[in-house]
Design an enzyme around this catalytic site. Structure first.
Site, mmCIF file in Angstrom:
data_model
loop_
_atom_site.group_PDB
_atom_site.id
_atom_site.type_symbol
_atom_site.label_atom_id
_atom_site.label_comp_id
_atom_site.label_asym_id
_atom_site.label_seq_id
_atom_site.Cartn_x
_atom_site.Cartn_y
_atom_site.Cartn_z
ATOM 1 N N TYR A 35 16.290 31.389 5.229
ATOM 2 C CA TYR A 35 15.124 32.201 5.597
ATOM 3 C C TYR A 35 15.147 32.622 7.054
ATOM 4 C CZ TYR A 35 12.568 31.176 1.269
ATOM 5 O OH TYR A 35 12.162 31.108 -0.014
ATOM 6 N N MET A 54 11.814 24.894 0.767
ATOM 7 C CA MET A 54 10.888 23.994 0.091
ATOM 8 C C MET A 54 11.632 22.971 -0.772
ATOM 9 S SD MET A 54 7.693 24.828 -2.438
ATOM 10 C CE MET A 54 6.783 25.845 -1.299
ATOM 11 N N ARG A 94 -10.102 0.142 14.728
ATOM 12 C CA ARG A 94 -9.995 0.924 13.497
ATOM 13 C C ARG A 94 -11.118 0.412 12.613
ATOM 14 N NH1 ARG A 94 -4.242 1.025 10.353
ATOM 15 N NH2 ARG A 94 -4.852 -1.112 9.848
ATOM 16 N N LYS A 129 0.839 -1.209 0.000
ATOM 17 C CA LYS A 129 0.000 0.000 0.000
ATOM 18 C C LYS A 129 0.871 1.255 0.000
ATOM 19 C CE LYS A 129 -0.277 -0.263 4.989
ATOM 20 N NZ LYS A 129 -0.772 -1.133 6.052
#
Ligand SMILES: *Cc1c(COP(=O)(O)O)cnc(C)c1O
Length: 640
Positions: free
Chosen positions: A534, A583, A407, A311
Site C-alpha cells: 500500500y 490487515m 488503580r 486473565k
C-alpha cells in the site's frame, strides 16, 4: 571440567574437539584419573572403543515397513552399532549392538552408555541384551481444536505402554469432566507378553475414565474381552476401514486421543478430525509453561501459596487450556479479570478457587453460582455486595488495598468504615488481603516498593483485628517474586513469568512458551524500481524475491513492524518486512534466502526472534504483544 574434579573415570566422545582437548587436560591434571573416550571417526589407538559403523533399519522421515520384524521389536526402526574396542575388555573384538533409536542425539547417548558399561567392566553379553529394552520416550503431544467442538490430541508416532500412559494422563488433565474417546492401534510388540500388555492397556482405559474406545488392528481385538460388556467399543481391521466409517461415530464435544504406532498412519485420522487449520498459529508449549511455573515455585518458602494469573485469556495463550494445566500442577489459586473469564473456566471444569479482579455488581449472582471470589476494592462495591449477600449468604471475598499504585483498592482513610462493615457482616469471609506493586521490576523505584510493602503490612493489622482471623496476605507479581523474597508473605501472584517473560535475573532459566507462526502464501521476483504494498512504501533497490506471509495487523503484527523495522525468521534467517503491513498479510524480503518456498513456515516470534524484540519494535511490552494476538489465530498446544 570443574564439575568432574572428584571424578576418577570420565567417559567422553572424542568427536567434539574442544571437549576432547579439555578432557585431556583434565586427565593430565591429577594422577589416577582415567579418560575413557570413544569415537565414531577417531584413531583406535587413542580410544577405548570406536564405533565402526552405523547401520539403520529404518528412518524417521520414511515410514518403516508395516511389519518391523524381529530385529527391532515394537519400534519399526533402530540402529546397529558395530563396536571395536582397543584396549579394554573387548580387546580388538568387534561387537554388534542394537539400539532402538535412530536420531543422532539418542544414538550418541546410547554410545555413552555403552562406553560407561565397558568402563565398568560389565560383560558384553549382558549389556547387548539390556540395550534392546531401552524405550524411546520421544513424544510430542499436540492438542488442537477439532470438528464439532471436539478437542484432538494427536500422537500418531509411537505406541507403547509408557507413552500411552503419558498421553492418557495428559488427556485426562485436559478433559477433566468431559467425555474422553480413545482411538488406539495395535502395539507392534513381540509375541511374548502380549496378554499382559493388553491387560495393562485395559486397566489404563478403566483408570483414566475413557468413555468410549475405538481399536484399530488385529491384536487389539483382545481388549473386547477385558472391557466391561456394556462399554462402548468399536473395532476396525485397519485405519482405512475406520475412516470410511467415520461419519457413524458422530464425534462432538469430546476430547479424542488419537494414539497409534507409526505404521498405522493415524495422522490421517487426526487430519480428518481437526478443524481446518488457519495458516497462522500461536504454538503454546505447555511443557515450557510448567517449567516456568517451577522456576518460580523454587523461589518460594515451603507453605507459600501460588496464584497463577490467567486473565485476558491466559495472557493470550488460552485460558481454559492453561488453567487446567496449572490446576493439574497444583497451583493454589487462579486470578482472572472478569466474571465471564471465571465462568468460562468453571464451564471447562476447573475447580480451583478463582479470584476475580474486576467484579461488577451485575455479575454478583453469577459469581456466587460459580463459586468465583470477587476482589472488593471500594466501600461502594462493598455496600453493593452487602446488599446482595444480606446477613446470611456466605461469600468468599478478597480485599484490595491501594498502597501507591493508585488503580483499585481501599485507601487508608477507608479503613474505619471498612473494618466496621466487616465486623457487622461476618458472612463475608475475607480469604485474602492484598495489594499490587507498581514497579517491582524497576530497581530505580525499589525505595517505593519497600514503602508499598511497609504500608501494606501496617494496613493489614486493623483488618485482621476487626475480623478476628488472619486472611492470607499477598503483594508480589512476577517481578516481585524474583526480586523481593521478603515480600512473598502468604501467597504470590505469578503472571507474565509463566509465559516465559521475566526479570533479567531469571531470563536464562525461563523457557519460551509462545511461538507465533505464519506461512509464505506467495513469492515474487520484483525488479528494481517497483514498489511493494500500500501507498508504494516499499521501493525495491535490486532484483528481489519478496514473500507474502499470512499475518497482518489484524492478527497482532502491528503496522509499526512494517517497512523493514522488523524481520521474521525464514529457514533460520531473518527476513525484513518491506512496505506497509496489511490487515491480513505482510511482505518480507527473502532475496538472501534462496531456500524459501511458498508454503514454508515463518516464525514471527518465539525462540528466535524473542517476543521482546517485537515488543521493542512495536514500542510496547511483551504483555501487550501477547494479548494483541487475535482470536482468529489458532492456538495449538503441545507438550514433549
Ligand atoms: C496481572 C496481575 C498480576 C500479575 O502480574 P505479572 O507482572 O504479569 O506477574 C498480579 N496481580 C494483579 C492484581 C494483576 O492484575
Amino acid at each position: 571440567m570443574r564439575l568432574f574434579d572428584s571424578v576418577n573415570t570420565l567417559v567422553v566422545c572424542a568427536d567434539h574437539p574442544e571437549i576432547a582437548a579439555a578432557a585431556q587436560t583434565w586427565a593430565a591434571e591429577k594422577t589416577g584419573r582415567q579418560l575413557f573416550s570413544w569415537s565414531k571417526t577417531g584413531k583406535p589407538d587413542s580410544l577405548e572403543f570406536r564405533v565402526l559403523s552405523f547401520e539403520s533399519s529404518g528412518h524417521h522421515s520414511t515410514p518403516p515397513p508395516p511389519n518391523p520384524g524381529p530385529l527391532f521389536p515394537g519400534l519399526g526402526f533402530g540402529f546397529r552399532v558395530l563396536v571395536e574396542s582397543g584396549q579394554h575388555s573387548l580387546k580388538t573384538q568387534n561387537s554388534k549392538l542394537t539400539i532402538p533409536f535412530t536420531d543422532e542425539a539418542s544414538v550418541e547417548n546410547a554410545c555413552h552408555c555403552i562406553a560407561a558399561l565397558l568402563a565398568l567392566g560389565i560383560p558384553v553379553a549382558e549389556f547387548s541384551r539390556r540395550l534392546k529394552h531401552l524405550e524411546p520416550v520421544e513424544m510430542r503431544l499436540e492438542l488442537k481444536a477439532g470438528i464439532n467442538r471436539c478437542t484432538i490430541i494427536n500422537d500418531a508416532y509411537s505406541n507403547d505402554l509408557a507413552s500411552l500412559r503419558i498421553a492418557l494422563q495428559f488427556a485426562r488433565q485436559q478433559s477433566r469432566t468431559g467425555a474422553l474417546v480413545l482411538i488406539l492401534s495395535d502395539f507392534l510388540q513381540s509375541g511374548a507378553g502380549k496378554k499382559q500388555l493388553y491387560a495393562a492397556v485395559a486397566k489404563a482405559i478403566a483408570e483414566h475414565g475413557i468413555s468410549r474406545f475405538i481399536g484399530i488392528g488385529s491384536d487389539i481385538l483382545v481388549l473386547r474381552d477385558s472391557l466391561p460388556a456394556d462399554f462402548p467399543v468399536a473395532f476396525y481391521p485397519d485405519t482405512g476401514a475406520f475412516l470410511q466409517d467415520l461419519q457413524r461415530h458422530d464425534f462432538h464435544d469430546e476430547l479424542i486421543l488419537v494414539k497409534g504406532a507409526r505404521a498405522f498412519t493415524f495422522e490421517r485420522i487426526a487430519r480428518r478430525l481437526e478443524q481446518k487449520a488457519h495458516k497462522t498459529v500461536l504454538e503454546v508449549n505447555l511443557g515450557a509453561l510448567v517449567h516456568n511455573l517451577n522456576v518460580y515455585n523454587r523461589l518460594l518458602l515451603p507453605g507459600t501459596k501460588m496464584m497463577a494469573m490467567v486473565k485476558a485469556s491466559g495472557y493470550g495463550s488460552g485460558s481454559a487450556e492453561v488453567a487446567k494445566l496449572l490446576e493439574f500442577h497444583q497451583v493454589d489459586y487462579l486470578g482472572v479479570a472478569y466474571a465471564d473469564e471465571g465462568i468460562e473456566l468453571r464451564q471447562a471444569g476447573v475447580r480451583l478457587p478463582i479470584l476475580v479482579l474486576n467484579p461488577e455488581p451485575a455479575s454478583f449472582d453469577a459469581l456466587a453460582r460459580h463459586h468465583l471470589e470477587p476482589e472488593v476494592y471500594s466501600l461502594t462495591l462493598l455496600d453493593e455486595l452487602i446488599r446482595f449477600a444480606g446477613k446470611n449468604r456466605e461469600l468468599a471475598i478478597h480485599l484490595k488495598l491501594d498502597t501507591g499504585m493508585h488503580r483499585l483498592g481501599f485507601v487508608p482513610a477507608d479503613l474505619p468504615a471498612l473494618t466496621e462493615r466487616l465486623r457487622l457482616h461476618p458472612n463475608l469471609r475475607v480469604r485474602t488481603v492484598f495489594s499490587h506493586l507498581s514497579a517491582s521490576d524497576a530497581p530505580a523505584h525499589d525505595a517505593f516498593t519497600h514503602a508499598q510493602a511497609a504500608a501494606f503490612t501496617v494496613l493489614y493489622e486493623p483488618i485482621a483485628t476487626a475480623l478476628g482471623y488472619r486472611p492470607l496476605r499477598h503483594i508480589a507479581n512476577t517481578g516481585g517474586i524474583a526480586r523481593f523474597p521478603e515480600y512473598h508473605f502468604d501467597m504470590v501472584r505469578l503472571g507474565i513469568g509463566l509465559y516465559g517473560v521475566g526479570s533479567e535475573a531469571l531470563r536464562e532459566q525461563l523457557q519460551v512458551v509462545n511461538t507465533l507462526k505464519a506461512t509464505i502464501s506467495q513469492i515474487k521476483e520484483i525488479p528494481p524500481g517497483d514498489t511493494v504494498g500500500y501507498n508504494r512504501n516499499g521501493p525495491v533497490a535490486r532484483p528481489s524475491r519478496i514473500a507474502t506471509i499470512s499475518i497482518g495487523y489484524a492478527d497482532g503484527l502491528l503496522r509499526l513492524a512494517g517497512n523493514g523495522r522488523y524481520s521474521v525468521l525464514v529457514h533460520g534467517l531473518r527476513a525484513p518486512t518491506i512496505g506497509n503491513v496489511c490487515m491480513d498479510m505482510t511482505m518480507v524480503d527473502v532475496t538472501h534466502i534462496p531456500a524459501a518456498r511458498e508454503g514454508d513456515e515463518v516464525v514471527v516470534f518465539g525462540e528466535q526472534p524473542p517476543v521482546q524484540e517485537l515488543a521493542a519494535c512495536l514500542q510496547t511490552i511483551a504483555y501487550e504483544v501477547f494479548t494483541n494476538i487475535a482470536e482468529r489465530v489458532k492456538r495449538v498446544y503441545w507438550q514433549e
